[in-house]
Write a protein that holds these residues in place. Structure first.
Motif, PDB file in Angstrom:
ATOM      1  N   ARG A   1       0.820  -1.219   0.000  1.00  0.00           N
ATOM      2  CA  ARG A   1       0.000   0.000   0.000  1.00  0.00           C
ATOM      3  C   ARG A   1       0.855   1.271   0.000  1.00  0.00           C
ATOM      4  O   ARG A   1       0.338   2.360  -0.242  1.00  0.00           O
ATOM      5  N   GLN A   2       2.162   1.135   0.286  1.00  0.00           N
ATOM      6  CA  GLN A   2       3.044   2.296   0.292  1.00  0.00           C
ATOM      7  C   GLN A   2       3.555   2.642  -1.114  1.00  0.00           C
ATOM      8  O   GLN A   2       4.208   3.670  -1.293  1.00  0.00           O
ATOM      9  N   VAL A   3       3.261   1.791  -2.076  1.00  0.00           N
ATOM     10  CA  VAL A   3       3.768   1.974  -3.438  1.00  0.00           C
ATOM     11  C   VAL A   3       2.667   2.594  -4.300  1.00  0.00           C
ATOM     12  O   VAL A   3       1.522   2.126  -4.286  1.00  0.00           O
ATOM     13  N   PRO A   4       2.958   3.650  -5.067  1.00  0.00           N
ATOM     14  CA  PRO A   4       1.932   4.273  -5.924  1.00  0.00           C
ATOM     15  C   PRO A   4       1.307   3.262  -6.884  1.00  0.00           C
ATOM     16  O   PRO A   4       2.008   2.443  -7.492  1.00  0.00           O
ATOM     17  N   SER A   5      -0.008   3.339  -7.013  1.00  0.00           N
ATOM     18  CA  SER A   5      -0.730   2.399  -7.863  1.00  0.00           C
ATOM     19  C   SER A   5      -1.121   2.992  -9.210  1.00  0.00           C
ATOM     20  O   SER A   5      -1.470   2.256 -10.137  1.00  0.00           O
ATOM     21  N   GLY A   6      -1.099   4.312  -9.306  1.00  0.00           N
ATOM     22  CA  GLY A   6      -1.580   4.959 -10.518  1.00  0.00           C
ATOM     23  C   GLY A   6      -3.096   5.090 -10.551  1.00  0.00           C
ATOM     24  O   GLY A   6      -3.666   5.535 -11.549  1.00  0.00           O
ATOM     25  N   LEU A   7      -3.759   4.697  -9.454  1.00  0.00           N
ATOM     26  CA  LEU A   7      -5.214   4.795  -9.365  1.00  0.00           C
ATOM     27  C   LEU A   7      -5.602   5.956  -8.454  1.00  0.00           C
ATOM     28  O   LEU A   7      -4.910   6.242  -7.473  1.00  0.00           O
ATOM     29  N   ALA A   8      -6.714   6.585  -8.772  1.00  0.00           N
ATOM     30  CA  ALA A   8      -7.244   7.623  -7.892  1.00  0.00           C
ATOM     31  C   ALA A   8      -7.743   6.983  -6.594  1.00  0.00           C
ATOM     32  O   ALA A   8      -8.040   5.781  -6.552  1.00  0.00           O
TER      33      ALA A   8
END
Length: 244
Positions: free
Chosen positions: A62-69
């Motif tokens: 969850r600490q890694v950017p997902s590219g989702l809003a």
């Protein structure tokens, strides 16, 4: 085994199942296909981040950017993009590179195998949700059983549950009916396990197609769907504690 190509194949198979994302996934209680796809795609981005940045300390997905809003779920295209990026990073990474893992070795070589079976099991979840019977090639399933057993002693959240069983010394034997695969698992102290290949007697024994044995270990198949000998109650308790 060519894990990179298999990851590509499995990701494509899962993406092809990601049509109606509102379908509930019974083997992942509380999830729909939207949550399943989002979980898998986020896991790919997490692994790619760990490898690309040579992460040495625990980092949560969850600490890694997902590219989702915020609040947005992934879809088939987003899943494919994350899988493609993961495979690219895996192919560019020296397998001997030291990096954080939650498994027993701290090498980049740990990640491709783990990512393959993350996909295999969740692809099976999606197929079961859609009423299809998962098919896993015997060679892949054998490797999956051994990957599960290899990593299990390092899964602290699982060994804690196994320790609570009070089953030290208990043995469970797995016997593939359609491939050359037999394993004996021995419950050790404080939730640890050891395992060995080959024929042996166990306090509980279960026999069936090796793909079903793999899904059994992950809690996706009931022992009732296979042939069980010996202490069936022990088997049920152990599987419930060990699944992750």
């Amino acid at each position: 085994m060519d894990y990179h190509s298999q990851i590509e194949t499995e990701a494509a198979r899962l993406a092809a199942l990601a049509g109606d994302l509102s379908v509930p996934v019974p083997t992942c209680p509380g999830w729909t296909l939207a949550e399943l796809v989002t979980h898998v795609g986020q896991t790919h981005r997490w692994a790619a981040h760990v490898l690309r940045n040579r992460v040495q300390e625990r980092i949560w997905s969850r600490q890694v950017p997902s590219g989702l809003a915020e609040g947005q779920s992934g879809d088939a295209g987003w899943l494919r993009a994350g899988a493609a990026e993961l495979v690219k990073v895996l192919r560019e990474t020296d397998p001997s590179m030291e990096v954080w893992t939650w498994g027993p070795e701290r090498r980049a070589s740990w990640w491709p195998r783990r990512m393959l079976f993350e996909l295999v099991v969740h692809r099976a979840d999606a197929e079961l949700a859609l009423g299809a019977d998962p098919e896993i090639p015997a060679g892949t399933a054998i490797d999956g059983v051994e990957e599960f057993l290899h990593n299990l002693p390092s899964a602290a959240w699982v060994t804690k549950s196994l320790a609570a069983l009070g089953a030290e010394g208990a043995t469970i034997h797995l016997h593939a009916s359609d491939a050359d695969g037999e394993w004996t698992i021995t419950q050790g102290p404080a939730g640890t396990i050891s395992w060995a290949r080959g024929h042996a007697k166990g306090g509980a024994a279960v026999r069936g197609p090796v793909s079903d044995l793999l899904l059994l270990l992950y809690g996706r198949r009931s022992p009732a769907a296979l042939t069980v000998h010996g202490d069936a109650a022990l088997l049920e308790r152990w599987l419930s504690a060990a699944a992750f």
